[in-house]
Design a protein around this motif. Sequence first.
Motif, PDB file in Angstrom:
ATOM      1  N   CYS A 156       0.660  -1.158   0.559  1.00 48.14           N
ATOM      2  CA  CYS A 156      -0.444   0.270   0.310  1.00 48.14           C
ATOM      3  C   CYS A 156       1.037   1.183   0.030  1.00 48.14           C
ATOM      4  O   CYS A 156       2.298   1.119   0.121  1.00 48.14           O
ATOM      5  CB  CYS A 156      -0.691   0.176   1.960  1.00 48.14           C
ATOM      6  SG  CYS A 156      -1.962  -1.153   1.768  1.00 48.14           S
ATOM      7  N   SER A 157       0.326   2.454  -0.153  1.00 51.58           N
ATOM      8  CA  SER A 157       1.326   3.957  -0.045  1.00 51.58           C
ATOM      9  C   SER A 157       1.583   3.729   1.300  1.00 51.58           C
ATOM     10  O   SER A 157       0.917   4.879   2.182  1.00 51.58           O
ATOM     11  CB  SER A 157       0.027   4.999  -0.648  1.00 51.58           C
ATOM     12  OG  SER A 157      -0.359   4.852  -2.121  1.00 51.58           O
ATOM     13  N   MET A 158       2.116   3.264   1.734  1.00 49.72           N
ATOM     14  CA  MET A 158       2.766   3.292   3.139  1.00 49.72           C
ATOM     15  C   MET A 158       2.985   5.382   3.851  1.00 49.72           C
ATOM     16  O   MET A 158       2.745   5.449   4.576  1.00 49.72           O
ATOM     17  CB  MET A 158       4.025   2.386   3.344  1.00 49.72           C
ATOM     18  CG  MET A 158       3.087   1.034   3.738  1.00 49.72           C
ATOM     19  SD  MET A 158       1.441   0.590   4.429  1.00 49.72           S
ATOM     20  CE  MET A 158       2.275   1.310   6.476  1.00 49.72           C
ATOM     21  N   SER A 159       3.594   5.513   3.082  1.00 45.51           N
ATOM     22  CA  SER A 159       4.128   6.910   3.765  1.00 45.51           C
ATOM     23  C   SER A 159       2.634   7.994   3.724  1.00 45.51           C
ATOM     24  O   SER A 159       2.865   8.956   4.604  1.00 45.51           O
ATOM     25  CB  SER A 159       4.788   8.091   2.208  1.00 45.51           C
ATOM     26  OG  SER A 159       6.175   7.241   2.087  1.00 45.51           O
ATOM     27  N   ALA A 160       2.017   7.310   2.834  1.00 40.86           N
ATOM     28  CA  ALA A 160       0.497   8.659   2.610  1.00 40.86           C
ATOM     29  C   ALA A 160      -0.153   8.017   4.215  1.00 40.86           C
ATOM     30  O   ALA A 160      -0.827   9.204   4.539  1.00 40.86           O
ATOM     31  CB  ALA A 160      -0.392   8.489   1.784  1.00 40.86           C
ATOM     32  N   ILE A 161      -0.635   6.930   3.911  1.00 43.50           N
ATOM     33  CA  ILE A 161      -1.336   6.010   4.917  1.00 43.50           C
ATOM     34  C   ILE A 161      -0.620   6.554   7.032  1.00 43.50           C
ATOM     35  O   ILE A 161      -1.285   7.184   7.686  1.00 43.50           O
ATOM     36  CB  ILE A 161      -1.134   4.689   5.452  1.00 43.50           C
ATOM     37  CG1 ILE A 161      -1.963   4.408   3.467  1.00 43.50           C
ATOM     38  CG2 ILE A 161      -1.751   4.224   6.602  1.00 43.50           C
ATOM     39  CD1 ILE A 161      -2.187   2.646   2.895  1.00 43.50           C
ATOM     40  N   LEU A 162       1.009   6.917   6.554  1.00 41.90           N
ATOM     41  CA  LEU A 162       1.768   6.926   7.547  1.00 41.90           C
ATOM     42  C   LEU A 162       1.427   8.142   8.286  1.00 41.90           C
ATOM     43  O   LEU A 162       1.416   8.231   9.721  1.00 41.90           O
ATOM     44  CB  LEU A 162       2.924   6.572   8.013  1.00 41.90           C
ATOM     45  CG  LEU A 162       3.347   4.533   8.398  1.00 41.90           C
ATOM     46  CD1 LEU A 162       4.795   4.707   7.637  1.00 41.90           C
ATOM     47  CD2 LEU A 162       2.819   4.548   9.380  1.00 41.90           C
ATOM     48  N   ASN A 163       1.456   9.329   7.693  1.00 38.79           N
ATOM     49  CA  ASN A 163       1.150  10.165   8.017  1.00 38.79           C
ATOM     50  C   ASN A 163      -0.069  10.970   8.315  1.00 38.79           C
ATOM     51  O   ASN A 163      -0.209  11.351   9.544  1.00 38.79           O
ATOM     52  CB  ASN A 163       1.945  11.269   6.769  1.00 38.79           C
ATOM     53  CG  ASN A 163       2.945  11.069   6.222  1.00 38.79           C
ATOM     54  OD1 ASN A 163       4.091  10.851   6.767  1.00 38.79           O
ATOM     55  ND2 ASN A 163       3.791  11.258   4.465  1.00 38.79           N
ATOM     56  N   ILE A 164      -0.786  10.425   7.814  1.00 41.18           N
ATOM     57  CA  ILE A 164      -2.139  10.593   7.975  1.00 41.18           C
ATOM     58  C   ILE A 164      -2.233  10.475   9.701  1.00 41.18           C
ATOM     59  O   ILE A 164      -2.690  10.558   9.606  1.00 41.18           O
ATOM     60  CB  ILE A 164      -3.402   9.629   6.667  1.00 41.18           C
ATOM     61  CG1 ILE A 164      -3.426  10.356   5.505  1.00 41.18           C
ATOM     62  CG2 ILE A 164      -5.267   9.776   7.704  1.00 41.18           C
ATOM     63  CD1 ILE A 164      -4.150   9.761   4.108  1.00 41.18           C
ATOM     64  N   ALA A 165      -2.217   9.002   9.724  1.00 40.22           N
ATOM     65  CA  ALA A 165      -2.399   8.762  10.884  1.00 40.22           C
ATOM     66  C   ALA A 165      -1.640   8.712  12.373  1.00 40.22           C
ATOM     67  O   ALA A 165      -2.425   9.667  13.188  1.00 40.22           O
ATOM     68  CB  ALA A 165      -1.332   7.420  10.636  1.00 40.22           C
ATOM     69  N   ARG A 166      -0.080   9.679  11.719  1.00 35.79           N
ATOM     70  CA  ARG A 166       0.634  10.414  12.646  1.00 35.79           C
ATOM     71  C   ARG A 166      -0.212  11.613  12.757  1.00 35.79           C
ATOM     72  O   ARG A 166      -0.356  12.265  14.411  1.00 35.79           O
ATOM     73  CB  ARG A 166       1.701  10.477  12.256  1.00 35.79           C
ATOM     74  CG  ARG A 166       2.371   9.487  12.358  1.00 35.79           C
ATOM     75  CD  ARG A 166       4.019   9.341  11.374  1.00 35.79           C
ATOM     76  NE  ARG A 166       4.605   7.767  12.156  1.00 35.79           N
ATOM     77  CZ  ARG A 166       5.687   7.482  10.947  1.00 35.79           C
ATOM     78  NH1 ARG A 166       6.026   7.555  10.202  1.00 35.79           N
ATOM     79  NH2 ARG A 166       5.728   6.410  11.205  1.00 35.79           N
ATOM     80  N   ASN A 167      -0.982  12.423  11.635  1.00 33.96           N
ATOM     81  CA  ASN A 167      -0.858  13.761  11.937  1.00 33.96           C
ATOM     82  C   ASN A 167      -2.837  13.844  13.225  1.00 33.96           C
ATOM     83  O   ASN A 167      -3.346  14.553  13.023  1.00 33.96           O
ATOM     84  CB  ASN A 167      -1.566  14.312  10.927  1.00 33.96           C
ATOM     85  CG  ASN A 167      -0.143  14.885   9.925  1.00 33.96           C
ATOM     86  OD1 ASN A 167       0.799  15.462  10.621  1.00 33.96           O
ATOM     87  ND2 ASN A 167      -0.558  14.739   8.537  1.00 33.96           N
ATOM     88  N   ASN A 168      -3.155  12.284  13.104  1.00 34.25           N
ATOM     89  CA  ASN A 168      -4.436  12.245  13.930  1.00 34.25           C
ATOM     90  C   ASN A 168      -4.507  11.401  14.958  1.00 34.25           C
ATOM     91  O   ASN A 168      -5.537  11.071  15.336  1.00 34.25           O
ATOM     92  CB  ASN A 168      -5.422  11.188  12.769  1.00 34.25           C
ATOM     93  CG  ASN A 168      -5.721  12.718  11.415  1.00 34.25           C
ATOM     94  OD1 ASN A 168      -6.513  13.822  11.741  1.00 34.25           O
ATOM     95  ND2 ASN A 168      -5.228  12.380  10.971  1.00 34.25           N
ATOM     96  N   ASN A 169      -3.441  10.653  14.998  1.00 39.20           N
ATOM     97  CA  ASN A 169      -2.798  10.418  16.576  1.00 39.20           C
ATOM     98  C   ASN A 169      -3.849   8.888  16.646  1.00 39.20           C
ATOM     99  O   ASN A 169      -4.010   8.752  17.182  1.00 39.20           O
ATOM    100  CB  ASN A 169      -3.643  11.157  17.138  1.00 39.20           C
ATOM    101  CG  ASN A 169      -2.642  10.743  19.129  1.00 39.20           C
ATOM    102  OD1 ASN A 169      -1.434   9.718  18.752  1.00 39.20           O
ATOM    103  ND2 ASN A 169      -3.113  10.564  20.270  1.00 39.20           N
TER     104      ASN A 169
END
Length: 373
Positions: free
Chosen positions: A135-148
């Motif tokens: 999956c597009s992990m960079s984008a997914i991890l960024n979204i996750a970190r920005n939303n805790n």
Amino acid sequence: MIPVSKPSIGAEELKAIEPVFKSGWLGMGSVVKEFEDAVAAFVGGEPQSYVIAVNTGTTAMHIALSALGVGAGDEVIIPSLTFVATAQIVTATGATPVFCDIEEDTLNIDVNYLKKCITKKTKVIIPVHYRGFPCSMSAILNIARNNNIIVVEDAAHAFGSFYQGKKIGSFGDITCFSFDPIKTITCGEGGVVITRDKKIYESVVRKRILGIDKDTWSRYKNERSWSYDVIEQGYRYHMSNINAAIGLVQIKKFEQLNKRKINIAKRYDKEFAHIEGLSLLRTEYEDIGLFTYIVKVKNRRDELMVHLKEKGIGSGIHYIPVHHFTYYKNFMRNPLLKTDKVYEQILTLPLYSDMTDQETCLVVKEIQSFFDF
């Protein structure tokens, strides 16, 4: 019948089990620790990963959510185009699965749709690396970190796959692999949880053997511990020495097993590229631990399945979207238009490491014959 998939196991795996039988220590013990160390070395990454071996990929996912404290009132985002186990481990905790749509060309989670699924209750995102294609992990991890939000990767298909030069399991929050009979490598049955968080690691270690404190360390030495404490809710999820012994052999074989599957998949791609009735998925073979081969059939998918069966060739549909099942219909929120569309088209074709050139040719021939190519 040429099956859709089957394990590649033989004399080496059988030989590896023999000393386990002779030791009399069949359950979790020192061989499990060897297997965990081998997985950690295979995955790599800095800092070094903690690897905890369990008895299935499903229990790996469930115990990871349990260690995170996921429960009633929490929401967990998952794709609907996945094996139902991904959803079952969410509802088993008491949490609510929130279904996310997918990309049509990879069948992986759609990042733009993912953003719409997040609420104040979202605790975990579970991306599924479908077919082994990351999956597009960079984008997914960024979204996750920005939303805790914590990301727990369902990498059941993706042992040995790379994302941006890093192996799946060498980065991110938590990664879970499956080693069932038809996965990229097998332990017979088995799975692992990988994390770099020591607290999560310690909780998973306890939870996999009934919440017992310290007993794991005695078992790693093939010693029985008759004095122990139980300090949290746990499960009987540990891997056995028998399964670990098989897995140790399979890890050594990974490159050759994967190379053979990729060669067959490339042959399929070449032969099917010009068939108007088929559509190929986007795949980057140099970075993939390939699990399965899937095409999209624009029309007559079910007729093609019947044709192949009559010619002695197995095929399948991976998977029925989870939101189509009776138990999960009530969890639906927004339409999953792309998921529903590709479900009517996807078809899994035979792909396994021991597949012969003759069998491959027969699959190609009969599909070309069906489309009068």
